[in-house]
Design a protein around this motif. Structure first.
Motif, PDB file in Angstrom:
ATOM      1  N   ASP A 186      -3.628  -9.211   0.297  1.00 50.40           N
ATOM      2  CA  ASP A 186      -2.201  -9.161  -0.005  1.00 50.40           C
ATOM      3  C   ASP A 186      -1.361  -9.591   1.186  1.00 50.40           C
ATOM      4  O   ASP A 186      -0.411 -10.356   1.047  1.00 50.40           O
ATOM      5  N   LEU A 187      -1.725  -9.139   2.368  1.00 56.04           N
ATOM      6  CA  LEU A 187      -0.930  -9.415   3.564  1.00 56.04           C
ATOM      7  C   LEU A 187      -0.825 -10.904   3.844  1.00 56.04           C
ATOM      8  O   LEU A 187       0.262 -11.426   4.132  1.00 56.04           O
ATOM      9  N   MET A 242     -11.446  -7.414   5.478  1.00 59.06           N
ATOM     10  CA  MET A 242     -10.702  -6.734   6.540  1.00 59.06           C
ATOM     11  C   MET A 242     -10.924  -7.465   7.858  1.00 59.06           C
ATOM     12  O   MET A 242     -11.978  -8.027   8.104  1.00 59.06           O
ATOM     13  N   LYS A 298      -2.935   2.483  13.487  1.00 56.68           N
ATOM     14  CA  LYS A 298      -2.457   3.519  12.574  1.00 56.68           C
ATOM     15  C   LYS A 298      -2.354   3.013  11.150  1.00 56.68           C
ATOM     16  O   LYS A 298      -2.647   3.738  10.189  1.00 56.68           O
ATOM     17  N   ASN A 299      -1.924   1.756  10.995  1.00 57.28           N
ATOM     18  CA  ASN A 299      -1.683   1.203   9.661  1.00 57.28           C
ATOM     19  C   ASN A 299      -2.874   0.367   9.223  1.00 57.28           C
ATOM     20  O   ASN A 299      -2.849  -0.861   9.283  1.00 57.28           O
ATOM     21  N   SER A 300      -3.907   1.049   8.762  1.00 55.19           N
ATOM     22  CA  SER A 300      -5.151   0.364   8.428  1.00 55.19           C
ATOM     23  C   SER A 300      -4.971  -0.599   7.252  1.00 55.19           C
ATOM     24  O   SER A 300      -5.722  -1.568   7.124  1.00 55.19           O
ATOM     25  N   GLU A 301      -3.945  -0.350   6.397  1.00 54.24           N
ATOM     26  CA  GLU A 301      -3.747  -1.245   5.256  1.00 54.24           C
ATOM     27  C   GLU A 301      -3.330  -2.645   5.703  1.00 54.24           C
ATOM     28  O   GLU A 301      -3.496  -3.612   4.958  1.00 54.24           O
ATOM     29  N   LEU A 302      -2.798  -2.775   6.928  1.00 53.67           N
ATOM     30  CA  LEU A 302      -2.413  -4.087   7.435  1.00 53.67           C
ATOM     31  C   LEU A 302      -3.633  -4.961   7.689  1.00 53.67           C
ATOM     32  O   LEU A 302      -3.508  -6.175   7.830  1.00 53.67           O
ATOM     33  N   LYS A 303      -4.790  -4.351   7.762  1.00 55.77           N
ATOM     34  CA  LYS A 303      -6.000  -5.123   8.008  1.00 55.77           C
ATOM     35  C   LYS A 303      -6.619  -5.660   6.722  1.00 55.77           C
ATOM     36  O   LYS A 303      -7.590  -6.410   6.767  1.00 55.77           O
ATOM     37  N   ASN A 304      -6.073  -5.268   5.576  1.00 60.38           N
ATOM     38  CA  ASN A 304      -6.530  -5.803   4.305  1.00 60.38           C
ATOM     39  C   ASN A 304      -5.809  -7.123   4.065  1.00 60.38           C
ATOM     40  O   ASN A 304      -4.608  -7.154   3.815  1.00 60.38           O
TER      41      ASN A 304
END
Length: 216
Positions: free
Chosen positions: A188-189, A132, A179-185
Motif C-alpha cells: 500500500d505504501l 516488508m 515504532k510504525n511497523s505498518e510503514l514497512k508493508n
C-alpha cells in the motif's frame, strides 16, 4: 564505517565489490568536479549546490537495507533471488530523506532526484512492491554518522547540517520507522507514494522547477 554494506556486488570481475561509502565518495568527487566546471559557464545558487549534494549523499541510503544485502548475496553466489524480498533501494532512500527533510514536500527537487536516479517517474513507478523491508538500526546509524561527516567536510558549520541531519533528528527518524511497523508493508505504501510523487513532481511542476529538477 559502512565497511560491511555493499553498494556493488562481489563478482568474478570485481572480487571485492564496492562498499556504500566507497560508492558515495566516488560520486561526491564527481559532484565536486562537475560543480567547478559548471560554475565556469553558468552560476547557480549556493542552495542549488547544497541540495544537489544532499541528493548525491543520500541517493543510495536504501542500500543499507537487509533486502539489498540479500540481493548482493544472491549475485555473489549466482542464485535467483526471491523477488518478494526485494525493495527498490531508491524508494527507501527517498522515504528516509523526506522524513529528515519534511520541507521537501513543498520544494522536492532533491527528493525527486533520489527517487528517479534509475528510472523516470511514472504514476506506477513504485507500485507492485510487496512484502516488508528490513533494515538494521546500527546500519542506519552508521550511514547517518557517515553523512554528517561528509556534510561537515563539504559545508562546514552550515546550520542546515544540524537542523536536518543532527543526531537528534536522525534518531527521531529511526525511532519513527521502528515504532510504525505498518510503514514497512510496501504494497500500500509504495502505491500511495507513487501517486503523490507523480502528481506533484510531474503533473504540477513549473517550467523553472522542471529545469532545476533536470539539473539535480
Amino acid at each position: 564505517m559502512l565497511e560491511n554494506i555493499l553498494a556493488k556486488p562481489i563478482t568474478e570481475e570485481n572480487p571485492e565489490g564496492e562498499t556504500l561509502a566507497q560508492h558515495t565518495d566516488g560520486l561526491i568527487e564527481f559532484w565536486q568536479i562537475f560543480k567547478t566546471r559548471y560554475n565556469s559557464v553558468e552560476t547557480l545558487s549556493n542552495d542549488f549546490w547544497y541540495e544537489s549534494f544532499i541528493a548525491i549523499l543520500f541517493h543510495d541510503l536504501g542500500k543499507a537495507s537487509d533486502n539489498f544485502a540479500y540481493l548482493m548475496d544472491c549475485v555473489k553466489n549466482k542464485k535467483v533471488p526471491d523477488f518478494t524480498r526485494l525493495v527498490r533501494h531508491e524508494f527507501l532512500s527517498g522515504m528516509y530523506l523526506v522524513n529528515l527533510r519534511p520541507d521537501y514536500i513543498k520544494n522536492p527537487h532533491s527528493l525527486f532526484a533520489v527517487f528517479s536516479h534509475h528510472k523516470s517517474l511514472t504514476s506506477d513507478y513504485f507500485a507492485g512492491q510487496v512484502g516488508m523491508w528490513e533494515i538494521q538500526k546500527e546500519n542506519l546509524e552508521a550511514f547517518f554518522d557517515y553523512a554528517r561527516i561528509r556534510l561537515e567536510d563539504q559545508y562546514p558549520k552550515d546550520p542546515r547540517n544540524k537542523d536536518f541531519f543532527g543526531r537528534e533528528q536522525t534518531d527521531k527518524v529511526i525511532a519513527f520507522f521502528e515504532k510504525n511497523s505498518e510503514l514497512k508493508n510496501l504494497a500500500d505504501l509504495s502505491a500511495r507514494a507513487s501517486n503523490i510523487v507523480f502528481t506533484k513532481g510531474i503533473l504540477n511542476i513549473s517550467e523553472e522547477d522542471r529545469k532545476t529538477l533536470y539539473l539535480a
